[in-house]
Design an enzyme around this catalytic site. Structure first.
Site, mmCIF file in Angstrom:
data_model
loop_
_atom_site.group_PDB
_atom_site.id
_atom_site.type_symbol
_atom_site.label_atom_id
_atom_site.label_comp_id
_atom_site.label_asym_id
_atom_site.label_seq_id
_atom_site.Cartn_x
_atom_site.Cartn_y
_atom_site.Cartn_z
ATOM 1 N N GLU A 13 24.195 47.568 33.055
ATOM 2 C CA GLU A 13 22.876 48.148 33.320
ATOM 3 C C GLU A 13 22.449 48.025 34.785
ATOM 4 O O GLU A 13 21.540 48.729 35.223
ATOM 5 C CB GLU A 13 21.830 47.494 32.405
ATOM 6 C CG GLU A 13 22.034 47.854 30.945
ATOM 7 C CD GLU A 13 21.203 47.013 29.985
ATOM 8 O OE1 GLU A 13 20.860 47.518 28.916
ATOM 9 O OE2 GLU A 13 20.916 45.836 30.291
ATOM 10 N N ASP A 200 21.016 54.462 20.790
ATOM 11 C CA ASP A 200 21.305 54.528 19.348
ATOM 12 C C ASP A 200 19.985 54.635 18.590
ATOM 13 O O ASP A 200 18.922 54.550 19.181
ATOM 14 C CB ASP A 200 22.097 53.287 18.896
ATOM 15 C CG ASP A 200 21.342 52.002 19.189
ATOM 16 O OD1 ASP A 200 21.600 51.383 20.230
ATOM 17 O OD2 ASP A 200 20.449 51.631 18.404
HETATM 18 N N1 ADE Z 1 19.682 47.779 22.608
HETATM 19 C C1 ADE Z 1 20.241 48.987 22.404
HETATM 20 N N2 ADE Z 1 20.218 49.304 21.096
HETATM 21 C C2 ADE Z 1 19.617 48.271 20.459
HETATM 22 C C3 ADE Z 1 19.300 48.004 19.113
HETATM 23 N N3 ADE Z 1 19.615 48.867 18.144
HETATM 24 N N4 ADE Z 1 18.695 46.830 18.815
HETATM 25 C C4 ADE Z 1 18.396 45.954 19.791
HETATM 26 N N5 ADE Z 1 18.669 46.144 21.084
HETATM 27 C C5 ADE Z 1 19.277 47.300 21.424
#
Ligand code: ADE
Length: 232
Positions: A13, A200
């Site tokens: 990142e 996601d």
């Molecule tokens: N960072 C990226 N996706 C995530 C998720 N599903 N839960 C927690 N942190 C995240």
């Protein structure tokens, strides 16, 4: 704002931002390497905090104490909590809340740390407005949303947990650091903003989508942060 602290939890990142810095010097504290120098000509300290709320809180405190930063930006990726917020889109924090703080037994609201006077930590409006404007300009292919970021020491990858977090926080996305940075910034009276690109949907597909879309999501946040720095 003179010196800006920029925190990413994972090396992926912040790696590109570090590469783009000039006049760099590095200082190590608490196992974290703080890269001081210039980013897009603006004074900045870029650091990988490590994952989770404790790492992020410690990192923010060091940025306050050792580097006297005047604002903190947290950049990274997150899971979407809303159907219309797609992978690749960006969420900017209006405020942040810890979805895994629960002292309801003592009459507190979920998210509220006992004996603290706030349930959520207000992010800086000026930074957010600038980020919206810059994001629309430099990332025109994606949507940008403003709202609450829900943080907890948990990678959310199932529907039930996701639903519970939505009900408890009304957050737009979930990740693992933002509200800890918000809390530390609040205690130190430093303006802050969380910038998260969606990797996601925080459901049963999260473990598959996350590695596939991580890179693309990071590209959007890097593009935004780099260009924001020109206008601070
Ligand atoms: N960072 C990226 N996706 C995530 C998720 N599903 N839960 C927690 N942190 C995240």
């Amino acid at each position: 704002m003179n010196k800006i602290g920029i925190i990413g939890a994972m090396e992926e990142e912040v790696a590109i931002l570090k590469d783009k810095m000039t006049d760099v010097s590095v200082l190590e504290r608490a196992g974290m390497e703080f890269f001081s120098g210039r980013l897009s000509g603006h004074e900045a300290v870029v650091v990988r905090s490590g994952i989770g709320k404790v790492n992020a809180g410690i990192c923010t405190q060091i940025l306050a104490d050792k580097f006297a930063v005047e604002a903190v930006i947290n950049t990274g990726i997150a899971g979407s909590l809303k159907a219309e917020i797609n992978i690749g889109d960006i969420v900017l924090s209006t405020d942040t809340m810890q979805h895994d703080v629960d002292a309801r037994e003592f009459g507190y609201d979920i998210g509220q740390i006992p004996r603290m006077d706030t349930q959520a930590f207000q992010a800086d409006e000026g930074l957010r407005k600038l980020a919206v404007e810059v994001c629309r300009r430099v990332n025109p292919e994606i949507q940008v949303f403003e709202g609450r970021v829900a943080s907890g020491d948990q990678f959310v990858a199932d529907r039930d947990t996701k639903e519970k977090i939505i009900q408890n926080t009304e957050g737009l996305c979930t990740e693992m650091e933002g509200a800890a940075i918000g809390q530390a910034a609040y205690l130190n009276k430093i303006p802050y903003l969380v910038i998260r690109a969606i990797s996601d949907k925080a459901d049963d597909s999260a473990h598959m989508d996350y590695p596939a879309f991580e890179k693309e999501a990071i590209r959007h946040t890097v593009n935004l942060v780099e260009n924001m720095m020109k206008e601070l």
